[in-house]
Design a protein around this motif. Structure first.
Motif, short mmCIF file in Angstrom:
data_model
loop_
_atom_site.label_atom_id
_atom_site.label_comp_id
_atom_site.label_asym_id
_atom_site.label_seq_id
_atom_site.Cartn_x
_atom_site.Cartn_y
_atom_site.Cartn_z
N ALA A 83 -55.28 -132.01 9.87
CA ALA A 83 -54.99 -130.63 9.48
C ALA A 83 -56.27 -129.91 9.07
O ALA A 83 -56.49 -128.74 9.41
CB ALA A 83 -53.98 -130.59 8.33
N ARG A 87 -57.76 -126.73 10.89
CA ARG A 87 -58.07 -125.53 10.08
C ARG A 87 -59.49 -125.05 10.36
O ARG A 87 -59.71 -123.86 10.59
CB ARG A 87 -57.90 -125.85 8.60
CG ARG A 87 -58.23 -124.67 7.68
CD ARG A 87 -58.51 -125.09 6.27
NE ARG A 87 -59.73 -125.89 6.25
CZ ARG A 87 -60.03 -126.77 5.30
NH1 ARG A 87 -59.19 -126.98 4.30
NH2 ARG A 87 -61.15 -127.44 5.33
N CYS A 109 -52.80 -117.99 11.59
CA CYS A 109 -52.75 -119.43 11.89
C CYS A 109 -53.60 -120.19 10.88
O CYS A 109 -53.20 -121.25 10.39
CB CYS A 109 -53.24 -119.66 13.32
SG CYS A 109 -53.36 -121.39 13.80
N LEU A 112 -51.77 -120.82 7.76
CA LEU A 112 -50.83 -121.94 7.88
C LEU A 112 -51.55 -123.27 7.68
O LEU A 112 -51.08 -124.14 6.94
CB LEU A 112 -50.15 -121.92 9.24
CG LEU A 112 -49.15 -120.80 9.52
CD1 LEU A 112 -48.70 -120.84 10.97
CD2 LEU A 112 -47.97 -120.92 8.57
N TYR A 113 -52.68 -123.43 8.34
CA TYR A 113 -53.42 -124.68 8.24
C TYR A 113 -54.05 -124.89 6.87
O TYR A 113 -54.14 -126.02 6.39
CB TYR A 113 -54.47 -124.81 9.35
CG TYR A 113 -53.90 -125.45 10.58
CD1 TYR A 113 -53.53 -126.80 10.57
CD2 TYR A 113 -53.69 -124.72 11.73
CE1 TYR A 113 -52.98 -127.40 11.69
CE2 TYR A 113 -53.14 -125.32 12.86
CZ TYR A 113 -52.79 -126.66 12.83
OH TYR A 113 -52.24 -127.26 13.94
N ALA A 116 -51.24 -126.15 4.81
CA ALA A 116 -50.83 -127.49 5.24
C ALA A 116 -51.85 -128.54 4.83
O ALA A 116 -51.47 -129.63 4.38
CB ALA A 116 -50.63 -127.51 6.76
N ALA A 142 -44.87 -129.96 7.64
CA ALA A 142 -46.15 -129.82 8.34
C ALA A 142 -46.01 -129.95 9.86
O ALA A 142 -46.82 -129.40 10.61
CB ALA A 142 -47.14 -130.85 7.82
N TYR A 144 -44.19 -128.44 11.72
CA TYR A 144 -43.92 -127.14 12.34
C TYR A 144 -45.14 -126.21 12.33
O TYR A 144 -45.09 -125.13 12.90
CB TYR A 144 -42.73 -126.47 11.65
CG TYR A 144 -41.49 -127.31 11.83
CD1 TYR A 144 -40.79 -127.30 13.03
CD2 TYR A 144 -41.05 -128.17 10.82
CE1 TYR A 144 -39.69 -128.10 13.22
CE2 TYR A 144 -39.94 -128.97 11.01
CZ TYR A 144 -39.26 -128.94 12.21
OH TYR A 144 -38.17 -129.73 12.40
N VAL A 145 -46.22 -126.61 11.71
CA VAL A 145 -47.42 -125.78 11.65
C VAL A 145 -48.00 -125.52 13.05
O VAL A 145 -48.33 -124.37 13.36
CB VAL A 145 -48.47 -126.38 10.68
CG1 VAL A 145 -49.81 -125.68 10.81
CG2 VAL A 145 -47.95 -126.30 9.25
N CYS A 149 -48.42 -121.85 14.43
CA CYS A 149 -49.74 -121.33 14.77
C CYS A 149 -49.73 -120.70 16.16
O CYS A 149 -50.25 -119.60 16.35
CB CYS A 149 -50.76 -122.46 14.71
SG CYS A 149 -52.46 -121.93 14.97
N ASN A 162 -55.15 -128.10 17.38
CA ASN A 162 -53.76 -127.78 17.05
C ASN A 162 -52.83 -128.83 17.67
O ASN A 162 -51.93 -129.33 17.00
CB ASN A 162 -53.42 -126.37 17.56
CG ASN A 162 -52.08 -125.87 17.07
OD1 ASN A 162 -51.84 -125.78 15.88
ND2 ASN A 162 -51.22 -125.51 18.01
N ASP A 166 -50.57 -131.83 15.91
CA ASP A 166 -49.15 -131.95 16.24
C ASP A 166 -48.78 -133.41 16.48
O ASP A 166 -47.80 -133.92 15.93
CB ASP A 166 -48.83 -131.09 17.47
CG ASP A 166 -47.36 -130.97 17.75
OD1 ASP A 166 -46.53 -131.19 16.86
OD2 ASP A 166 -47.03 -130.65 18.92
#
Length: 183
Positions: A83, A87, A109, A112-113, A116, A142, A144-145, A149, A162, A166
């Motif tokens: 993460a 980021r 985005c 979000l990171y 997370a 996490a 769903y980040v 994004c 990204n 995932d």
């Protein structure tokens, strides 16, 4: 004749004992990593994907994990590291984006990171302390980040990290979910 039957019976029993010892020796050679990764089918993570995500680096402590909570903590730490890398990549992409709308999407985005990464650091500490249910819930969120994004990126190219996050988040969640109680 009775002696030859007895000899055959003793030979058969000896062979069975040798085979049983070989089988139990093979079972003892499995690691915690093998046991945990082998049990994740219900979480749509194959043993190969689990091994690959947790042991991508031969110097990783994954194969030496002494127990399942240690492996869960490792999975959470790897998710937190992924993460953080995602980021940082998103931050670099946002800084280099000339289109204002795409830059705004990448900054969303990035938010979000940022959240997370901090939450996953907490989850890693929680897993290391044996508090797996709380870490599992953070890991579940996490997952769903990456899709979030993609959704807020406003057409900007999202960095490859990204997708890497995932995959790691899916494996880490499966590990934590399989080891925590009440799931």
């Amino acid at each position: 004749m009775a002696a030859s039957n007895l000899l055959r019976l003793l030979s058969l029993l000896f062979a069975a004992a040798v085979c049983a010892g070989a089988i139990s020796g093979a079972a003892a050679a499995t690691t915690v990593l093998d046991d945990v990764c082998g049990s994740l089918g219900g979480y749509y993570v194959t043993p190969d994907a689990c091994h690959s995500a947790l042991c991508h680096d031969p110097s990783s402590p994954c194969a030496a994990a002494l127990d399942a909570p240690a492996l869960a903590a490792l999975a959470a730490r790897l998710a937190a590291a992924n993460a953080t890398a995602a980021r940082d990549s998103v931050a670099a992409a946002a800084a280099g984006e000339a289109d204002a709308a795409k830059q705004a999407g990448l900054r969303a985005c990035l938010q979000l990171y940022t959240g997370a990464a901090a939450a996953l650091e907490w989850a890693a500490g929680s897993a290391a302390a044996g508090r797996l249910p709380g870490a599992r819930e953070v890991m579940d969120a996490a997952r769903y980040v990456p899709s979030g994004c993609e959704g807020v990126a406003a057409g900007a190219a999202v960095p490859a990290e990204n997708g890497g996050f995932d995959a790691m988040a899916t494996v880490a969640h499966a590990v934590l979910a399989s080891l925590s109680k009440g799931y």
